[in-house]
Enzyme design. Structure first.
Site, PDB file in Angstrom:
ATOM      1  CD  GLU A   1     -30.119  25.089  33.950  1.00 50.12           C
ATOM      2  OE1 GLU A   1     -30.821  24.116  33.692  1.00 50.12           O
ATOM      3  OE2 GLU A   1     -29.871  25.469  35.093  1.00 50.12           O
TER       4      GLU A   1
ATOM      5  CB  CYS B   1     -32.274  35.071  35.094  1.00 49.57           C
ATOM      6  SG  CYS B   1     -31.216  34.412  36.374  1.00 49.57           S
TER       7      CYS B   1
ATOM      8  CB  CYS C   1     -20.900  28.945  41.324  1.00 48.16           C
ATOM      9  SG  CYS C   1     -20.599  30.398  42.345  1.00 48.16           S
TER      10      CYS C   1
ATOM     11  CB  CYS D   1     -23.925  29.083  48.761  1.00 45.05           C
ATOM     12  SG  CYS D   1     -23.090  30.629  48.362  1.00 45.05           S
TER      13      CYS D   1
ATOM     14  CB  CYS E   1     -26.203  27.234  45.867  1.00 50.14           C
ATOM     15  SG  CYS E   1     -26.119  27.546  44.110  1.00 50.14           S
TER      16      CYS E   1
ATOM     17  CB  CYS F   1     -31.137  33.616  42.276  1.00 48.99           C
ATOM     18  SG  CYS F   1     -32.087  34.826  41.418  1.00 48.99           S
TER      19      CYS F   1
HETATM   20  S1  SF4 Z   1     -25.706  30.881  45.553  1.00 47.32           S
HETATM   21 FE1  SF4 Z   1     -24.790  29.366  44.184  1.00 47.32          FE
HETATM   22  S2  SF4 Z   1     -24.389  30.485  42.264  1.00 47.32           S
HETATM   23 FE2  SF4 Z   1     -24.712  32.011  43.915  1.00 47.32          FE
HETATM   24  S3  SF4 Z   1     -22.655  32.404  44.723  1.00 47.32           S
HETATM   25 FE3  SF4 Z   1     -23.508  30.773  46.013  1.00 47.32          FE
HETATM   26  S4  SF4 Z   1     -22.756  28.876  45.037  1.00 47.32           S
HETATM   27 FE4  SF4 Z   1     -22.534  30.530  43.547  1.00 47.32          FE
END
Ligand code: SF4
Length: 414
Positions: free
Chosen positions: A135, A148, A155, A159, A162, A394
């Site tokens: 996206e 962005c 990823c 995290c 996320c 983000c």
């Molecule tokens: S916040 Fe999400 S996109 Fe950003 S580094 Fe952590 S897992 Fe990856």
């Protein structure tokens, strides 16, 4: 004599990070799994924007045309934002389609477009050649237009807050797949598709600022991200953007920050810190188990020393998790220990999410956090959270099941 009851110090509440509705992948030792290497998948076709200017000339010759055609194609793609052979009347008509297709193969198929803020914020969902979904979010602000961009499909940094990190890393994006997000956005703007322009806004109608805060950890895809940055900033053979308007952000891949500092391209550098103490950050940002807060801050300071560019510290304010006054003080102390004038802090208020541990700090708590940092001499400003309404902020970019169903039914552009 009256007896006074001892004053009981109220301990600040400490909410610990945990996933909600999904489980984090763990490694053999039970730590959150980190994926640095991109899984092997079919590579996207090589595109003009993946190549250096010299390689472009070579490729044009391989396709049977004189080298100067590369320059013409660069102009069409980077200045007029087109890949349509019908618009390229300065190229020989015979074999034009094959030639253009060979140099500018289709990379992104638009699956969905969501508009908000009266049309001045647009989220795009793209399908890549192998079906992976990414996206980008386009936002008009007074005097600038920011895109962005995503740098990876998925990823690998895992995290716990996320959505993108949940599914792990699908693959690295190519430099051209990153650039194509900008070219498509520029085309849309040129065609009048981005709303919200004020009468007195004299700024150019194209993307002026890039933030690498879409899907992915940009520094985990270093070589391709850097090729994309070179193309963005190249005035003769690329998009001719200002390096200062490009923000590369990271959760703290220290060796890559050092490499970036040595590139000699003065992009804006942002460190997504979110906690000043290792105890919390180890849980909040799993990559902290590799590179600790102090190491990440040392690397950030080194970035400032080498480039002269003031570093941004991103800090999502999460209620009772990382928004304590003592954490603001500790952050200020750690930043001041590395000198003055090299950094500013952007606390980012989360959206209020009732019932979730990942929810917004109370406004007075946010204000106190900001006040303490400012009082300690660290310039600090609460950041705009535009795009949250469409899940485009983000760390929140993720294709929903519905997106995936629509994507599956959308044929790839050819
Ligand atoms: S916040 Fe999400 S996109 Fe950003 S580094 Fe952590 S897992 Fe990856």
């Amino acid at each position: 004599m009256t007896e006074t009851s001892p004053v009981r110090a109220t301990k600040p509440r400490q909410v610990r990070p945990a996933t909600e509705g999904w489980s984090q992948k763990k490694d053999a030792e039970g730590r959150p799994l980190l994926q640095f290497a991109s899984p092997k998948r079919g590579k996207p076709p090589v595109h003009l924007a993946d190549l250096t200017p010299e390689q472009r000339v070579e490729k044009v010759k391989e396709l049977g045309l004189p080298g100067f055609r590369a320059k013409q194609l660069e102009k069409h793609y980077f200045t007029h934002w087109t890949h349509d052979p019908a618009e390229m009347t300065d190229l020989p008509a015979e074999g034009r389609e094959e030639f253009v297709h060979g140099m500018l193969p289709p990379l992104l198929t638009e699956v969905r477009r969501l508009e908000t803020d009266r049309g001045d914020t647009i989220k795009f969902l793209w399908k890549l050649h192998d079906g992976a979904l990414v996206e980008s979010v386009l936002m008009r602000y007074p005097g600038r237009i920011t895109l962005c961009v995503s740098s990876q499909a998925g990823c690998g940094m895992n995290c716990p807050f996320c959505a993108t990190g949940q599914a792990g890393l699908t693959r690295n994006m190519s430099a051209a797949e990153i650039i194509e997000q900008i070219v498509r956005a520029n085309r849309l703007i040129a065609d009048g598709g981005l709303g919200g322009k004020k009468k007195d806004d004299q700024s150019a109608e194209r993307v002026s600022n890039i933030v690498f805060m879409g899907m992915g950890e940009p520094l985990a895809n270093y070589a391709r991200v850097m090729q994309a940055v070179r193309v963005m900033t190249d005035k003769q053979h690329g998009l001719g953007m200002s390096a200062r308007g490009i923000t590369v952000s990271t959760v703290g891949l220290v060796p890559a920050i050092t490499k970036l500092a040595n590139e000699g391209i003065p992009v804006t550098f942002a460190l997504s810190l979110h906690a000043p103490d290792d105890r919390l950050r180890d849980e909040l940002i799993p990559v902290n188990s590799r590179w600790k807060v102090d190491e990440a801050l040392d690397a950030a300071r080194d970035y400032f020393d080498k480039t002269g560019r003031r570093v941004s510290i991103e800090y999502a304010l999460i209620k009772d998790m990382n928004d304590h006054a003592w954490r603001a003080d500790l952050l200020a102390e750690k930043l001041n220990a590395r000198g003055r004038g090299w950094v500013h802090v952007n606390p980012i208020p989360l959206n209020p999410t009732p019932g979730s541990i990942w929810t917004a700090s109370e406004v007075p708590v946010q204000n106190e956090f900001v006040r303490r940092l400012n009082d300690a001499g660290i310039p600090t400003t609460l950041r705009d959270t535009r795009g949250k309404e469409i899940d485009g902020a983000c760390g929140q970019l993720v294709a929903t099941e519905d997106d995936q169903a629509v994507a599956a039914a959308t044929p790839l552009e050819v």
